[in-house]
Design an enzyme around this catalytic site. Structure first.
Site, short mmCIF file in Angstrom:
data_model
loop_
_atom_site.label_atom_id
_atom_site.label_comp_id
_atom_site.label_asym_id
_atom_site.label_seq_id
_atom_site.Cartn_x
_atom_site.Cartn_y
_atom_site.Cartn_z
N ARG A 1 0.87 -1.17 0.00
CA ARG A 1 0.00 0.00 0.00
C ARG A 1 0.91 1.23 0.00
NH1 ARG A 1 -0.81 2.50 4.95
NH2 ARG A 1 -1.51 0.66 6.04
N HIS B 1 -3.36 4.20 4.98
CA HIS B 1 -4.44 3.22 5.13
C HIS B 1 -5.76 3.82 4.66
CE1 HIS B 1 -7.40 0.60 6.98
NE2 HIS B 1 -7.80 1.59 7.75
N TYR C 1 4.98 5.72 10.95
CA TYR C 1 5.33 4.33 11.24
C TYR C 1 6.18 3.64 10.17
CZ TYR C 1 0.97 3.61 8.53
OH TYR C 1 -0.01 3.63 7.58
#
Lengths: 364, 324
Positions: free
Chosen positions: A260, A264, A273
C-alpha cells in the site's frame, strides 16, 4: 522484508519482472497464454484507469468532498489481475479497498464514492455486478463467501466465489473459521489475501511470523504466493484457483504480495510508522510501470495508444468528480427506510414522529 | 395432536423444509444426533446432509456462512446449541445479518432464523442457562421472538422462517418437554409480532415471555384462589413489542407486573415499563413493577430456584401493586 539482491527470485510466482522482462515459468505462463497484445493493453488500461480513479478520489477527500477514502495506490495489479480471472456470474466478496475490483466488475465510476461521501452505506447494487459492498469489519466476509460458495455448490452452479481481504484480516477468527468451513465443505471459494504489508500502522510481522500463505497448510487448502504487483502472475494464479473452484476442486488460498503506497485511509499518516526507504523500495516495483515496460519491450506501446488510455482515465476521473460533487444529501426521512424488509411498528412510529418534528420546521 | 414443545418445533422445521427447498438447517450436532435437545431429530435422515448440515464447531462460522447462503437465496435456520455460546457469533449477527438490508439500501435481505435455546430451570452448568435476548432486541434490523407453548413454537418457527427479515428465535429450554395440543393443519392465529392475552383479569396485568409465562399463569391461578383477578399476557415478540395489546390491558387493570428471567437492569422490562408509563400514565394506579433475575451471572444450578422468578415473587409484586 524481501531481498533487494535479485528481482527474479523474490517472489514465488512471477511472470513479469520489475523491468518488464518476462520470467520463464512455463507452468504459469501457460495459464495466461491467451493474453495477446490486445488483452495486455486492456490490463494496462484498467491499471491506469483505476489508479486515476484512486488519485481523483483522494483529491476529492482532500478538497472536502469525501469524508474518507481508502487509497488502493500500489495494489492495482493484485486487484485488476484477480478481477480479470473472474466471470460475470462469479461472486466477489470484498473488504473496503477493492475499488479496482469493483471497476473491473462493471461498477460505473459514478457509483464508487457514495459511501465515502456519507450519502449512503453502499456504493452499488450488489446484485447488478455480483459483488458485495464495502465491508469494514475485516475478515467477516471470508465466511460470507464460504457460505455463498457452498450454496452455489448446492445449486449445482459452476461458479466460483472469491473473498478479498488483507494481511491484518488473517488474524481475525472469522478468516480461520472460513478456512475451516471451506475445507470441511470443499467449498468452491478462493481466498484472496492482498498482503499490502501494513494493517494501518502494524507491519505484517505483527500478524504472523511465517508467510501468510502457510496458514492454508493447516486446513489442507492449497496455498500459493504470488507477486501481487505483477498483473499477469496474479491473473494466472487466480485463474487456476477459480477454475479449480468451478470444477469441484474446492478452496484455494492466494497470498498476493503487494504494497500500500499511500495511507491506510486519508485519515492516516504513514510517515509516523514507516520509512521513506521502504516506500521507495516498492516504488521501483510499481505494478503499472512494470506492464508499461513490458508493452514497450513488445512493441505495443505506441504514443497513440498511450494517449488514448490517458484520455480515458481523465474522462472517467471527470465523471467521478462531477457525480461525487453533485450527489445530493439523502432525504432525512429515508433514515428509517430499509431497517427491516417487512413492516415494523417501531419504525413506523419513529418515522412518523420524525416527520412531524420536521413538519414543525425543526432544523438540525 | 398432543405433542411436546421440541416435537412441535421439529414438525415446524419439517413443514418449512417440505414447502421450500431453500430452507436449510445449520448447526452443531443437528444431524444424526438431532440436536442436543432433539429439535432436529430425523430431519437429516429425511432431507439429507446437504439440507441439515453439521458444521464445524464455530458459532461465528455458522452464522457467517449461513448469511452467505442467504445472499444466494437460501433461507437458513441456524441452531446455536446453547444461549451462552452465541457470543462468538455476536458480531456476525449484529454487524452483518442485522444491518445488511439497511447497508445495501434495501437491495439485499438476510432471511435467517437463528434458533437459540435460552434460559434456566434445567439444572445446567455454567454458560447453559443465559437470557441474552436484550442484546439482540437492542439491535435494529433484528426481530426477536420467544414462544412459550408448543402451539406457538410450531406456528412461530414457520412464521419466522418465511419472514424476509432475520429473526432471533429464543426457545425456553425448560419448556421443551411441555406437552399440549397443537393443530398442525391450521394457520397461525396471531401475526408474529403480536402479544397474546392468555387469561383475562381485572385487578392487575402480569406480562411474561418464554419460560416465565407458565410461572405467571401459575401465579394467576393462586391469585384467583385468593380473590385477585390477574390478566396474563404472553409477549411472544420481544422486538418489536406489541405495546397496543399491553396498553389496552393496563388501561383496564391499572397495574402492570413484568416478569422475565433475564437480569432486570436494562432488561426488556425497563423498556416496557417506560412505554406503558408513556401510554397509560393516567390509567396507572401503581408504578410498573419488574420481577426478574438478579443482576448476577447465572448462578450455580443448586441456586437457580432462588434466581428465577417463581409464583411467590410474582404474587409479592402483585400485592405491592394492589396496595399502592
Amino acid at each position: 522484508m524481501v531481498s533487494k539482491k535479485s528481482d527474479k527470485q523474490t517472489y514465488p510466482v512471477q511472470l513479469v519482472q520489475p523491468d518488464g522482462r518476462r520470467v520463464l515459468d512455463r507452468e504459469h505462463a501457460a495459464l495466461v497464454a491467451d493474453t495477446d497484445g490486445a488483452r495486455l493493453r486492456q490490463l494496462y488500461e484498467d491499471l491506469v484507469v483505476t489508479r486515476r480513479i484512486d488519485v481523483e478520489a483522494t483529491a476529492l477527500q482532500r478538497q472536502g468532498q469525501l469524508g474518507l477514502w481508502p487509497p488502493l495506490y500500489g495494489q492495482e495489479a493484485a486487484q485488476v489481475g484477480s478481477a480479470h480471472a473472474l466471470h460475470p456470474d462469479d461472486y466477489a466478496f470484498c473488504s473496503y479497498r477493492e475499488t479496482a475490483v469493483a471497476y473491473c466488475r462493471g461498477v460505473p465510476p459514478e457509483q464508487l464514492t457514495a459511501l465515502w461521501r456519507g450519502v449512503a452505506h453502499h456504493c452499488w447494487d450488489p446484485n447488478q455486478v455480483n459483488m458485495t459492498n464495502a465491508n469494514i469489519v475485516v475478515g467477516s466476509q471470508g465466511l460470507h463467501a464460504t457460505g455463498y460458495a457452498y450454496a452455489a455448490h448446492l445449486d449445482g452452479a459452476d461458479i466460483a466465489t472469491i473473498a478479498y481481504f488483507g494481511d491484518g484480516a488473517t488474524s481475525e477468527g472469522d478468516i480461520a473459521e472460513a478456512l475451516g468451513f471451506a475445507a470441511s465443505w470443499s467449498a468452491p471459494v478462493v481466498f484472496f489475501c492482498q498482503n499490502n504489508q501494513w494493517a494501518i500502522s502494524e507491519p505484517v510481522a505483527v500478524q504472523s511470523t511465517v508467510p501468510l500463505v502457510r496458514r492454508a497448510d493447516g486446513y489442507g487448502i492449497p496455498g500459493v504466493q504470488v507477486d501481487g504487483n505483477d498483473v499477469l502472475a496474479v491473473l494466472a494464479v487466480t485463474r487456476r484457483a477459480v477454475e479449480r473452484a468451478r470444477t469441484g476442486g474446492g478452496p484455494t488460498f492466494i497470498e498476493a504480495l503487494t504494497y500500500r503506497m499511500g495511507p491506510h485511509t486519508t485519515a492516516d499518516d504513514p510517515t509516523r510508522y514507516r520509512t521513506a526507504a521502504d516506500t521507495e523500495y516498492w516504488e521501483h516495483r510499481d505494478p503499472i510501470e512494470r506492464i508499461r515496460l513490458l508493452l514497450d519491450r513488445e512493441g505495443l506501446l505506441d504514443p497513440e495508444f498511450a494517449q488514448r488510455v490517458a484520455d480515458t482515465a481523465d474522462d472517467i476521473a471527470r465523471r467521478l468528480r462531477t457525480a461525487t460533487v453533485e450527489m445530493p444529501d439523502p432525504d432525512p426521512a429515508s433514515m428509517f427506510d430499509h431497517v427491516y424488509a417487512t413492516d415494523h411498528p417501531l419504525m413506523a412510529e419513529q418515522a412518523q414522529q420524525f416527520s412531524a418534528h420536521l413538519a414543525e420546521g425543526a432544523q438540525p | 395432536m398432543i405433542t411436546t414443545f421440541a416435537a412441535a418445533l421439529n414438525t415446524g422445521l419439517r413443514r418449512a423444509m417440505d414447502d421450500d427447498t431453500k430452507v436449510v438447517l445449520l448447526g452443531e450436532d443437528i444431524g444424526k444426533l438431532g440436536g442436543v435437545f432433539r429439535v432436529t431429530d430425523t430431519l437429516q435422515k429425511d432431507f439429507g446432509d446437504n439440507r441439515v448440515i453439521d458444521t464445524p464447531l464455530a458459532e461465528s462460522g455458522i452464522v457467517g456462512t449461513a448469511f452467505g447462503m442467504a445472499l444466494r437465496g437460501y433461507r437458513p435456520v441456524v441452531e446455536i446449541q446453547f444461549d451462552g455460546f452465541v457470543y462468538p457469533a455476536f458480531d456476525q449477527i449484529v454487524s452483518q445479518v442485522a444491518k445488511i438490508h439497511y447497508r445495501t439500501g434495501g437491495k439485499v435481505t438476510a432471511p435467517l432464523t437463528i434458533r437459540i435455546p435460552f434460559g434456566g430451570g434445567i439444572g445446567a452448568v455454567e454458560h447453559h442457562s443465559e437470557s441474552p435476548e436484550v442484546y439482540f432486541a437492542h439491535t435494529a434490523g433484528l426481530r426477536v421472538v420467544a414462544p412459550s407453548t408448543p402451539a406457538d413454537a410450531y406456528s412461530m418457527i414457520r412464521q419466522a422462517i418465511s419472514l424476509d427479515d432475520p429473526v432471533v428465535f429464543f426457545e425456553p429450554k425448560r419448556r421443551y418437554w411441555d406437552k399440549a395440543d397443537v393443530d398442525f393443519e391450521g394457520e397461525p392465529d396471531l401475526p408474529l409480532h403480536k402479544a397474546r392475552v392468555c387469561t383475562h383479569g381485572t385487578d392487575a396485568t402480569v406480562l411474561a415471555y418464554g419460560g416465565t409465562v407458565a410461572t405467571a399463569l401459575a401465579a394467576a391461578k393462586i391469585a384467583a384462589e385468593e380473590g385477585h383477578s390477574l390478566e396474563v399476557i404472553d409477549l411472544r415478540s420481544l422486538s418489536p413489542i406489541d405495546v397496543d395489546t399491553i396498553a389496552e390491558s393496563v388501561d383496564k387493570t391499572g397495574r402492570l407486573v413484568i416478569v422475565h428471567e433475564a437480569p432486570v437492569f436494562a432488561g426488556l422490562g425497563a423498556e416496557i415499563a417506560a412505554r406503558v408509563t408513556e401510554r397509560c400514565f393516567y390509567q396507572l394506579e401503581a408504578p410498573v413493577l419488574r420481577v426478574g433475575g438478579y443482576d448476577i451471572p447465572y448462578p450455580p444450578a443448586k441456586l437457580e430456584k432462588h434466581h428465577l422468578p417463581d409464583p411467590d415473587r410474582i404474587l409479592a409484586a402483585v400485592d405491592r401493586c394492589l396496595a399502592a
